[in-house]
Structures are given as structure tokens and as C-alpha cells.
Design a protein around this motif. Structure first.
Motif, PDB file in Angstrom:
ATOM      1  N   GLY A  41     110.011  -6.838  68.903  1.00 29.74           N
ATOM      2  CA  GLY A  41     111.083  -7.332  69.755  1.00 29.74           C
ATOM      3  C   GLY A  41     111.767  -8.567  69.254  1.00 29.74           C
ATOM      4  N   GLU A  70     104.684 -11.555  74.108  1.00 26.49           N
ATOM      5  CA  GLU A  70     103.594 -11.537  75.351  1.00 26.49           C
ATOM      6  C   GLU A  70     102.385 -11.918  74.876  1.00 26.49           C
ATOM      7  N   ASP A 102     113.537  -9.971  72.837  1.00 30.55           N
ATOM      8  CA  ASP A 102     112.728 -10.970  73.669  1.00 30.55           C
ATOM      9  C   ASP A 102     112.808 -12.453  73.278  1.00 30.55           C
TER      10      ASP A 102
END
Lengths: 447, 507
Positions: free
Chosen positions: A32, A214, A100
């Protein structure tokens, strides 16, 4: 002009690494995430086409290849500076792309002309745009050095401070350099698999097994860090130790085969205070499979009519060289005749790396040499008293291998004659693939 | 046309000499008229060819890479990259093509010989000239090459290393040509300036004044493609001198003795062809390129005229037409009505579209990585784009875009062709993810001449079968583009409205 302070040639033919900005591939390796190349028009293409394409044909992934943003610096930015153009490109990137996290990686031009990248990126950070910057001008070093710069940039500018509780059993892994190591995707998956096998929760951080940014946000929560490399990642682990108070375990050898992997898991398990029964039970089940294959392989190994060769040379980065040498000696009983380490490790780590090669096994010691120039590497092999029959190296070594009658197992950049998907050469399962490769190469060339 | 200026070491960039653009969209006829080469459209000259420029850009390719792929692929020579080590990364690419090229032409397969001065931070401060001297001595001691090329880099261009003085010093000291190639990536917006710079250096320091003429020798400017020109020209009792890639230094030196110069593609060959004509009197072919039947006929006739083989050419052309006709008919039945798309360098695309249309394939769209409004000869007979439009009709959607997958994403979805032909890396991966199979054309000679129709037709028949792979893949990929960009239908929207990037942002 001032006389150059050093009169020693540092020329390199047939380079075996990229430059610091090649660490844009480390950003690509975080799912990402996308680099923004603050570079000349060819820099990103050079690094991608070499590290990710003509090196196992690994591919561009989500954020790499020709798809990420690149400034493609022109004369205008060289003369007038590139700040405005960088601001425009970052903003346009947020409009056109989905990522991201963006990682601005600067190249030679931006670093020489002195663009104020920090303040341009800072404007976006203040608007809560997920973007960080890493100063990776190619003259600062190679992509190993650039990798640590990129990793620290993401940690310091994106992950940030942390004051919460640590999570028992959660570990961060710092090991092979993504893309540079042709087999990193499969290797990281295997490392994650075996560590999960003994009950740990693993932040693998790069590759398909990573949860992307994350996962990176949970780095500070980890109980400890594990560095599995001769030296790469040590400075990151030290940084995390200061920043988040995390201890780290250092394994110079990436484990290949049942002996090294079993010992690795026992050491990690003990440190993490995991019930040794659980560790032993996982090792036992892995070994059951491993040795079934070994038993069958032993027939070829002992009975193949024409014999299989023993003497081998290794020409690759220090971590893979050490891992392969230990496996080849300790589990296969092969004989090392030459070890050449090519990634230019920082001076302060060189003696400890040499020491590792001096104690490969009882009675097996070899003096490793640090050489980066292709011509000198070839001369070393050509003039060696003992010629290898197997050469663990790169595409560059095909000619000299042919000259001395060795089979080439391409294990690192550039591996332009290998198509690699999920293949791994480490751990339990990777060891089996490595054995398959070594002996397919050697008997494949026999007639 | 303008004089080729061999007095200075640095070549004039392609945009300065030819008015090259890298970003434009419209149709092929319009581009041809606005270029003002053989066609004088409404505007009467090339003045209206306005280049677009947008705020969003993806990686391009630089001139230094083209120097590597030419000067770094000459046998018995060495290229030095006067640069930080990162510029050397692309050696892996050029080594692969060099090894495959050597094998394909029957030469001994070996690694290319490129060395880097490996400049580091302190060289940025103190200058790198001394390291350049040491590297020249290294490669001389290691290889005793017949020529040494020195390619500059963005870094050495900015810190101002005096490469020319060092090369002069060593040309004298070693008694071989030590050739400076000024190829800083930032200096030209299109990589083909790197071709021109290499050829400029060769013209200045490698090509020798002819002591004799070889009336049956033809210089073929190409890359590493298979030996297609040799058998073709043998029919006219001509021999080929393949340059620049895979040639020896002596092959390059003897270009001045040839009877003519041809190129597989004008993008690659324009500068060297003109330079050989101006400086050494070797005529270039005044015809479009040898693609498709009409193009190949005209090209052969002009080659025969220049080399005094008129007595051989008509018979050969007639035989070839008869020979390929049945096979071409078969291919047309299988390929007729298919839709193709071309994404390659400029002049090469013009040739490929001609071949596809001869095979009955529809081509409504093309992306070319740059456009040269004219070539160095200035001779309208070489206007490949006009030749395409005049003989094979317009191409409705003709986009000039320097790779830029984000634009290709928009263009390709609009056309959804059965296949694309591609040259240069960067776009084929996206095509596959969109479900479209691509043929990469690594062997640039595949589509040349009469056999080119058959070769390309058969390749396409293989490639379209890969649709199964690509379509399956396309159902399982996530594209990198935002919802906003994915909804756009005009690949040039951001160039027209750059303010859109700030929409909704309060600054």
C-alpha cells in the motif's frame, strides 16, 4: 580545484547493488506504500528495472515500476530549485493515486542543489497527508544504506511516538533487503511461518505477509525486535531501543536447514519465554517432513553414479553468504573454497563478519574477502588455488564460472536468469528448494 | 538541413535540433500537419505544435541509459559511467540484451564492459576528475580496449567536472579514442538525445576518413536485433555493417567506407545517418522505413538507386510479393478485424501501424513516447508519419506521452484492443492487469521487410491467446488510481486543468 584527498581507485564494474535511492524499493515492499521519486528522469527506472525486474523478474508490485510518481528533474529545477515542483507533484499524487503512505526519496540532484524537501513535505504532514521523506542521494551510499534511511523515516515521521503497553509475544523482524535479495518474498514468508509456528505474533513489515502501514503502526507495541542479518537492521533496532525502549535479539545467520532453523527457534523461544514444549513440538513436526525428504534425497546424494561436486564458492552479500555457507557445510558436508562479500558493509561490522566465517563449523574456517569490483572478483576466482565446482553468485559470475568449470546458482542481485515467485531458500522449506536448485544446476550441466 | 556540428563534444539536444515534444494528443493527421515536415497544414509550419505539460508525472527514462545501451554494447570498447554507483544499476538490463544479441548474431557470449567511477559524497565536494583518471587507468590495464567512452551523469554535470580535458589527456596518453559523452539526464526531456550523443561521439572520434570505398557495404543502424537485414540485402548483392550495438570499434571506424546508411527506425538513426552523409559523404536512404509492403518497396528502390542495383531490385520485389502473398492472405483471414494498439517509440510506431493495417488489423489508437516533427536530414521523403497517414489512413487517437501509465490507463480502457505491441518497459505490465495481452518486441527487426508481415502476424496469433491469462488476472488486481482519476476519460485533463489537483484544498 582541490586535489582529491584519496588517490586510490574506487571504480566498480558490474555493480551488485543499487544506490541509496534504490531504497525506494523498500517503500514499494510495504504493502500500500508508494515512493515519490524526487530524481532525474532515469533514476527510478534504473533502480526498478535492475532490482525488481532483471533480478528474478519479481515485478513492480502495487507501488513500484513505472506507476509511482517521479519528478523527472529537468534543467529548470537544477537551476531554480525543485521545491515548487515537488509541492505540485505531491499534491497531484494525492489526487491521482491511492496509497496509504507516500515516501519521498531524494536523488543526487535534489541533494546537491539543496532543495528544502523537509519543509515541503512538512506542509503536507501538517495537513495530515500520509507522506514522509528520506534523503537518499545516490552518492551517499548503496541501497542497503538507503534502506535504513527509509525505514527510520517511516518510523520517525509516520509511526511516531508511543506511550502505550507492550504486547507480549509480538515481534518486529528486520532481515533481508527487499528486492535486492531475489528471494526475499519467499524467505520472509518462511521466517514468519516458523516464528508463528512457535507461537509468536510477527510483524514481518515487508512483502505479501505484511499488513502494510497498519502493521507498521504496531511496531512500538512489540515485545522485542529480531535482527536476522549480519548487520543490516542493527542501526534500526538500536534506534527502536532508544525510541520505544525495545530490546533486540541479533542473529547474524539467516537460518537455512533443520539444524540452523531449530537452533534459531529455540533461542528466540527462550528469549520470548515461550513454553519450550511448544517450541520443541513445532520443531519436531517440521523435522518429520524435512527428514523424509532428506532420506529420499540421500539416495541421489550418495548413489548418483557420476558423483556430485563438493567445492563451492560464494559471491554475494554477507548475510546470504553466511547463511548459505553454514548450511552447505553443516548440513550437506560441502567444502567452501572462496567467500567474497560484495555489499560493502560498514567498516565497523567487517571484523565481526570475518569472525563468523572463521567459525563455520568445527575445523571449518575460511577468510572472507570484501570486494565490490567485478573485475577483481573474477581475478580472485581465476587465480584461486582451489577452484569451485558450484558458484553461489549472480548473473555477472556466469562467465568466470564457465571459465573455471563451475555451475552457477544465482542467489542474489542481479539474478537475470532466474524467474522467482514465492521460492525461498531459508528455513525448513527453503532449504529443500535450495538443495533442488544446487543439484539441478550441477547435474543439468553434466552432459 | 542544419549542419551537424562536430566541433563541440556535447550534442545539441533533440528538442533543440528537431523540436521534439513528449506530450501531445490529437490524431495522426493533425500531428503530421502541425509538424510541418512534408505536410504544410493550415498553419503552414511547425509553429503550432504546442507541447502539453501536466502536474503529475511518473518515471521516464534518461539519456544516460541510451548511452549505456549503445556505447556500453560495443565490442572491444569500454564505457565508463562517471557517476555515483546508482547509474550502474541499469547495466543488468543492458547486459541481458547484450548477451542475447551476441548469441543471436553468433558472437561469443560474455558480459558487457561498463565501469563506474563510483562517486561518493566527498567527490561531490572535491570533484571527481581524479577518480575518472584512475578509472580510465583501471579499464585500460584490465581490458586494453580499442576505445573508451566516458558517460557523464546528473551529479557530474551539476558539480561541473571537466570531462573533456580528461578525455583529451588520455586520448593522447593511451593512443586510442577516449570519447566524452555528455548525457546528464536532466539536460533533455527525451532519452533519444542519448542516442544522438553516442553517435556524435562516434562521428567525432571513432569514424575514420575513408581510405577506400566498399561499394557493397551498407551501414545498418540498429540495436541488438537478429540478422534480418543481412539475408534481405544479400538479394541486392549488398553486405551489412550493423552499428552501433554489437559492432566492433573497427566496424564503427569503417562506416565511412560504406555505400549507404539505413536504419531500422528513424528515431534511432536520424543523427548518425545525417552525420555520415555530411562529414563522410555516405548517402542515407531518402525513403520511409522498410515496414509493410509499400514501405519496403520504396525503401528497397531507393537503396538500389543509391548503390546502383536498379537492375536487381524490381525482379526481387516481384518475387517477394509473389512469395509472401499466400501466407499474408492466410494471416489476414485469421487476423482481419482484430483490433491492435501500438505503444512504442515514435518512428517505429509509424512502421508497425503500417504492417498491422496490411494484415487487416484495425488500429485506432497509439501511444508514442515522443514525437520528432522532422528528422535531421530535413528531407520530407523521410517523413514517416506522413507516409503512414497518406498510404494507410489516419489514426484517430494518437497520443504522445513519455510512458506515463496513468494516461495509458485511461487510453487503453477506452480502446480495449485485442492486443498491444510494445517496446520499452513500463507499460506492458499495466496492459496485462487490464486484461490486454502485449507483445514486447525485444527483437526490433521482427517486423522489418516482407517477412516482417509474416513474422509479426504469427507473433500476434500467439499473443492473443494470452488473453486468457490477462483476463483472469484483470479480475483479481487492485489498480493504484484514485476513484477520481479512474472516472476520467481524457488522459490530458490535468495538463488542460492543472488547478484540479488543488480542488477542495484550503491553503
Amino acid at each position: 580545484m582541490t586535489q582529491h584527498p584519496s588517490m586510490k581507485s574506487e571504480s566498480i564494474s558490474r555493480a551488485r547493488y543499487g544506490c541509496a535511492v534504490g531504497a525506494m524499493q523498500s517503500a514499494v515492499a510495504i504493502p500500500g506504500t508508494m515512493p515519490i521519486a524526487d530524481c532525474g528522469p532515469g533514476c527510478a527506472d534504473k533502480q526498478y528495472a535492475s532490482l525488481a525486474f532483471y533480478n528474478g523478474f519479481q515485478g513492480s508490485g502495487y507501488g513500484g515500476g513505472a506507476s509511482h510518481p517521479s519528478i523527472n528533474t529537468t534543467e529548470k529545477e537544477v537551476v531554480f530549485g525543485g521545491n515548487d515542483r515537488l509541492r505540485e507533484l505531491i499534491q497531484a499524487s494525492t489526487k491521482v493515486l491511492k496509497a496509504d503512505l507516500f515516501v519521498v526519496t531524494t536523488g543526487c540532484i535534489s541533494d546537491i542543489v539543496g532543495d528544502d524537501v523537509a519543509s515541503v513535505v512538512g506542509e503536507f504532514q501538517r495537513r495530515n497527508v500520509s507522506v514522509v521523506y528520506a534523503e537518499t542521494g545516490g552518492f551517499m551510499g548503496n541501497n542497503f544504506i538507503g534502506h535504513e534511511v527509509v525505514v527510520k523515516a517511516v518510523i520517525d515521521q509516520y509511526v511516531g511516538d508511543f506511550s502505550g503497553e507492550k504486547e507480549q509475544g509480538l515481534v518486529n523482524i528486520w532481515t533481508e533487503l527487499p528486492y535486492q535479495n531475489t528471494f526475499w518474498r519467499g524467505d520472509l514468508a518462511e521466517i514468519k511461518r516458523v516464528l508463528e509456528g512457535i507461537g509468536l505474533k510477527v510483524n514481518i513489515l515487508f512483502g505479501h505477509g505484511s499488513g502494510g502501514v497498519e502493521e507498521w503502526k504496531t511496531i512500538p507495541k512489540a515485545q522485542f525486535n529480531i535482527v536476522i542479518h549480519t548487520w543490516l537492521g542493527l542501526s534500526v533496532a538500536e534506534h527502536l531501543s532508544e525510541k520505544y525502549g525495545q530490546p533486540f535479539l541479533h542473529f547474524p545467520t539467516i537460518p537455512i536447514g533443520s539444524i540452523a532453523t531449530g537452533n534459531f527457534l529455540r533461542d528466540v523461544g527462550k528469549y520470548a519465554k515461550i513454553d519450550s514444549k511448544k517450541v520443541e513440538s513445532f520443531i519436531e513436526s517440521e523435522e518429520r517432513d524435512y527428514y523424509k525428504y532428506m532420506e529420499e534425497f540421500s539416495e541421489f546424494f550418495s548413489e548418483y553414479f557420476f558423483g556430485v561436486p563438493s567445492k563451492f564458492a560464494v559471491v554475494t552479500d554477507s548475510a546470504y553468504a553466511l547463511a548459505i555457507t553454514k548450511f552447505a557445510v553443516n548440513q550437506l558436508g560441502l567444502i567452501p573454497v572462496k567467500v567474497i562479500l560484495t555489499e560493502n558493509p560498514p567498516e565497523e561490522h567487517r571484523e565481526s563478519i570475518r569472525e563468523q566465517f572463521r567459525s563455520i563449523a568445527d575445523g571449518v574456517s575460511i577468510e572472507a574477502e570484501f570486494i565490490e569490483d567485478g573485475f577483481v572478483i573474477e581475478e580472485e576466482i581465476r587465480n584461486s588455488d582451489r577452484k569451485p565446482a558450484i558458484l553461489f553468485g549472480t548473473t555477472w559470475d556466469r562467465d568466470i564460472a564457465k571459465e573455471v568449470g563451475a555451475g552457477v546458482v544465482e542467489v542474489s542481485f542481479p539474478a537475470s536468469y532466474e524467474v522467482v515467485l514465492s521460492r525461498s531458500y531459508v528455513g525448513y522449506r527453503g532449504a529443500l528448494s535450495l538443495i533442488e536448485k544446487i543439484f539441478t544446476v550441477t547435474i543439468g550441466a553434466s552432459a | 538541413m542544419a549542419r551537424i556540428n562536430l566541433d563541440t563534444a556535447a550534442v545539441e539536444s533533440r528538442e533543440q535540433r528537431l523540436g521534439t515534444v513528449v506530450y501531445w494528443d490529437g490524431n495522426a493527421l493533425e500531428l503530421s500537419e502541425k509538424s510541418g515536415y512534408s505536410k504544410k497544414g493550415k498553419c503552414g509550419s511547425g509553429c503550432n505544435l504546442c507541447e502539453m505539460k501536466g502536474p503529475f508525472t511518473q518515471p521516464s527514462v534518461c539519456s544516460e541509459q541510451m548511452v549505456e545501451c549503445q556505447a556500453g554494447n560495443i565490442r572491444e570498447a569500454v564505457l565508463i559511467q562517471h557517476a555515483p554507483i546508482g547509474c550502474s544499476a541499469s547495466q543488468t538490463f543492458y547486459n541481458t540484451i547484450y548477451r542475447i544479441g551476441l548469441a543471436s548474431r553468433g558472437h561469443k557470449v560474455e558480459n558487457l564492459r561498463i565501469s563506474s567511477t563510483n562517486l561518493t559524497e566527498r567527490d561531490m565536494v572535491f570533484g571527481g576528475a581524479e577518480k575518472l583518471r584512475l578509472t580510465i587507468e583501471d579499464v585500460w590495464n584490465h581490458y586494453h580496449p580499442k576505445a573508451i567512452f566516458i558517460g557523464s551523469s546528473c551529479a557530474t554535470g551539476i558539480i561541473g567536472d571537466d570531462i573533456d580535458s580528461v578525455t583529451e589527456e588520455y586520448t593522447e596518453k593511451l593512443g586510442i579514442p577516449v570519447v566524452p559523452l555528455h548525457c546528464e539526464g536532466f539536460r533533455s526531456k527525451h532519452w533519444s538525445t542519448g542516442f544522438d550523443q553516442t553517435q556524435h561521439g562516434i562521428l567525432r572520434q571513432i569514424v575514420k576518413k575513408p581510405t577506400k570505398k566498399q561499394e557493397d557495404l551498407v551501414n545498418v543502424i540498429n540495436l541488438w536485433g537478429s540478422d534480418v537485414f543481412g539475408p534481405l540485402l544479400a538479394n541486392l548483392d549488398l553486405r551489412v555493417n550493423y552499428v552501433v550495438d554489437l559492432a566492433t570499434v573497427d566496424d564503427l571506424a569503417s562506416m565511412s567506407e560504406a555505400a549507404a546508411t539505413v536504419a531500422f527506425c528513424n528515431t534511432l538513426g536520424t543523427y548518425l545517418s545525417e552525420g555520415l552523409e555530411q562529414a563522410f559523404g555516405v548517402p542515407q536512404i531518402r525513403a520511409p522505413q522498410p515496414y509493410g509492403i509499400a514501405g519496403t518497396d520504396a525503401w528497397l528502390r531507393d537503396l538500389a538507386r543509391v548503390t546502383h542495383r536498379e537492375h536487381l531490385v524490381e525482379d526481387f520485389i516481384a518475387r517477394e510479393h509473389a512469395r509472401i502473398a499466400p501466407e499474408v492472405e492466410k494471416l489476414k483471414k485469421k487476423l482481419g478485424g482484430k483490433q491492435g494498439f501500438i505503444a512504442t517509440g515514435s518512428a517505429y510506431a509509424h512502421g508497425l501501424i503500417e504492417v498491422l493495417r496490411e494484415l487487416g488489423i484495425r488500429v485506432n489508437g497509439s501511444v508514442v513516447f515522443h514525437h520528432d516533427p522532422i528528422y535531421d536530414s530535413g528531407d520530407p521523403s523521410q517523413d514517416t508519419l506522413a507516409h503512414l497517414v497518406d498510404n494507410y489512413g489516419n489514426v484517430d487517437d494518437f497520443v504522445v506521452s513519455i510512458r506515463q501509465p496513468f494516461q495509458f490507463f485511461t487510453t487503453l480502457r477506452k480502446h480495449n484492443p485485442d492486443f498491444i505491441l510494445i517496446r520499452h518497459n513500463g507499460l506492458a505490465p499495466l496492459a496485462a492487469r487490464l486484461g490486454v495481452p502485449a507483445a514486447p518486441l525485444g527483437d526490433e527487426h521482427l517486423a522489418i521487410g516482407y517477412n516482417g508481415l509474416i513474422n509479426l502476424g504469427n507473433l500476434i496469433l500467439e499473443i492473443i491467446e494470452r488473453r486468457r491469462f490477462c483476463e483472469d488476472l484483470s479480475k483479481h488486481v487492485t489498480h493504484q488510481y484514485s476513484d477520481w482519476w479512474s472516472a476520467q476519460t481524457d488522459p490530458g485533463i490535468l495538463a488542460k486543468h492543472p488547478e484540479l489537483i488543488w480542488e477542495g484544498i484550503d491553503i
